[in-house]
Design a protein around this motif. Structure first.
Motif, short mmCIF file in Angstrom:
data_model
loop_
_atom_site.label_atom_id
_atom_site.label_comp_id
_atom_site.label_asym_id
_atom_site.label_seq_id
_atom_site.Cartn_x
_atom_site.Cartn_y
_atom_site.Cartn_z
N SER A 275 15.04 2.10 -20.20
CA SER A 275 13.70 1.67 -20.01
C SER A 275 12.72 0.67 -20.91
CB SER A 275 12.63 2.77 -19.61
OG SER A 275 12.48 3.49 -20.67
N PHE A 276 11.88 0.19 -20.60
CA PHE A 276 11.08 -0.80 -21.49
C PHE A 276 9.66 -0.42 -21.40
CE2 PHE A 276 8.53 -4.35 -22.47
CZ PHE A 276 8.38 -4.39 -23.70
N GLU A 277 8.71 -0.09 -22.22
CA GLU A 277 7.46 -0.02 -22.25
C GLU A 277 6.55 -0.99 -23.02
OE1 GLU A 277 5.95 4.16 -23.11
OE2 GLU A 277 7.65 4.98 -22.08
N GLY A 278 5.88 -1.87 -22.28
CA GLY A 278 5.02 -2.85 -23.03
C GLY A 278 3.73 -2.13 -23.37
N TRP A 279 3.13 -1.82 -24.57
CA TRP A 279 1.98 -1.35 -24.79
C TRP A 279 0.73 -2.04 -25.42
CZ3 TRP A 279 4.39 2.77 -28.84
CH2 TRP A 279 5.11 3.43 -27.99
N VAL A 280 -0.41 -1.92 -24.98
CA VAL A 280 -1.62 -2.67 -25.63
C VAL A 280 -1.55 -2.38 -26.92
CG1 VAL A 280 -3.94 -3.13 -25.49
CG2 VAL A 280 -2.58 -2.67 -23.33
N ARG A 281 -1.62 -3.30 -27.82
CA ARG A 281 -1.66 -3.05 -29.54
C ARG A 281 -2.91 -3.71 -29.89
NH1 ARG A 281 1.90 -7.36 -29.08
NH2 ARG A 281 1.02 -9.28 -29.90
N ASP A 282 -3.69 -3.14 -31.08
CA ASP A 282 -4.77 -3.32 -31.62
C ASP A 282 -5.03 -4.53 -32.42
OD1 ASP A 282 -3.86 -2.65 -33.93
OD2 ASP A 282 -5.02 -0.91 -34.52
N THR A 283 -3.76 -5.30 -32.44
CA THR A 283 -3.94 -6.46 -33.29
C THR A 283 -3.11 -7.51 -32.82
OG1 THR A 283 -4.34 -5.03 -35.37
CG2 THR A 283 -3.69 -7.35 -35.59
N ASN A 284 -3.69 -8.74 -32.65
CA ASN A 284 -2.59 -9.77 -32.35
C ASN A 284 -3.28 -11.01 -33.23
OD1 ASN A 284 -0.97 -11.32 -30.75
ND2 ASN A 284 -2.49 -12.19 -29.36
N ASP A 285 -2.25 -11.68 -33.64
CA ASP A 285 -2.41 -12.90 -34.49
C ASP A 285 -3.50 -12.70 -35.50
OD1 ASP A 285 -0.57 -14.72 -33.59
OD2 ASP A 285 -1.98 -15.32 -31.84
N SER A 286 -3.46 -11.36 -36.45
CA SER A 286 -4.46 -11.03 -37.51
C SER A 286 -5.93 -10.78 -36.77
CB SER A 286 -4.65 -12.21 -38.37
OG SER A 286 -3.12 -12.25 -39.21
N ARG A 287 -6.08 -10.87 -35.58
CA ARG A 287 -7.27 -10.41 -34.94
C ARG A 287 -7.40 -8.94 -34.44
NH1 ARG A 287 -10.26 -14.98 -31.64
NH2 ARG A 287 -11.79 -13.79 -32.40
#
Length: 151
Positions: free
Chosen positions: A28-40
């Motif tokens: 299985s694979f779970e894609g999670w919402v993370r708190d940082t993207n491109d240093s933002r």
């Protein structure tokens, strides 16, 4: 089975739907919402989808994985609407007789989902700004639209 969902993804129900006595592997694979993207710093995400086309193309991707890797079963659910940090945005499960094909099929499914599905992501940042990200044009969107009769 490919679905879009505006509610939390229940992994236990999905995993149970794939149980198969002939399968020796489950990946299985779970894609999670993370708190940082491109240093933002990200506060939340919003996913929007062209539902009719996304459901059709998602099912097609699962069928392709079945044919290409000889898997026993596959399921995928992608969230739409607003999601908070830590929530599951996409889940994929694959069963197969052997682990190698199960891993390969799961990887194929997520890569194709990210490339081919008409799903768009809006990030809201902790500074109050927001923006649509990863909104690339789908190279074969016109071909797909013709298949489902959309102009």
């Amino acid at each position: 089975m490919f679905k879009l969902s505006q509610t939390d993804i229940d992994i236990n129900i999905l995993k149970a739907s794939l149980l198969d006595a002939k399968a020796g592997a489950y990946v299985s694979f779970e894609g999670w919402v993370r708190d940082t993207n491109d240093s933002r710093h990200v506060l939340q995400l919003e996913y929007q989808a062209y539902e009719t086309l996304a459901l059709k193309e998602g099912a097609k991707i699962l069928e392709e994985a079945q044919t290409r890797f000889g898997i026993n079963g596959a399921a995928c659910v992608h969230r739409t609407g607003s999601l908070q940090i830590g929530e599951i945005a996409v889940w994929i499960g694959v069963t197969c007789e052997h682990r190698q094909e199960a891993f390969e099929a799961c990887r194929y499914i997520i890569d194709e989902i990210k490339t081919r599905l008409p799903i768009w992501k809006k990030e809201t940042y902790t500074d109050g700004s927001s923006g649509w990200v990863n909104c690339r044009q789908h190279a074969h969107a016109e071909e797909i639209n013709q298949e489902v009769g959309v102009s």
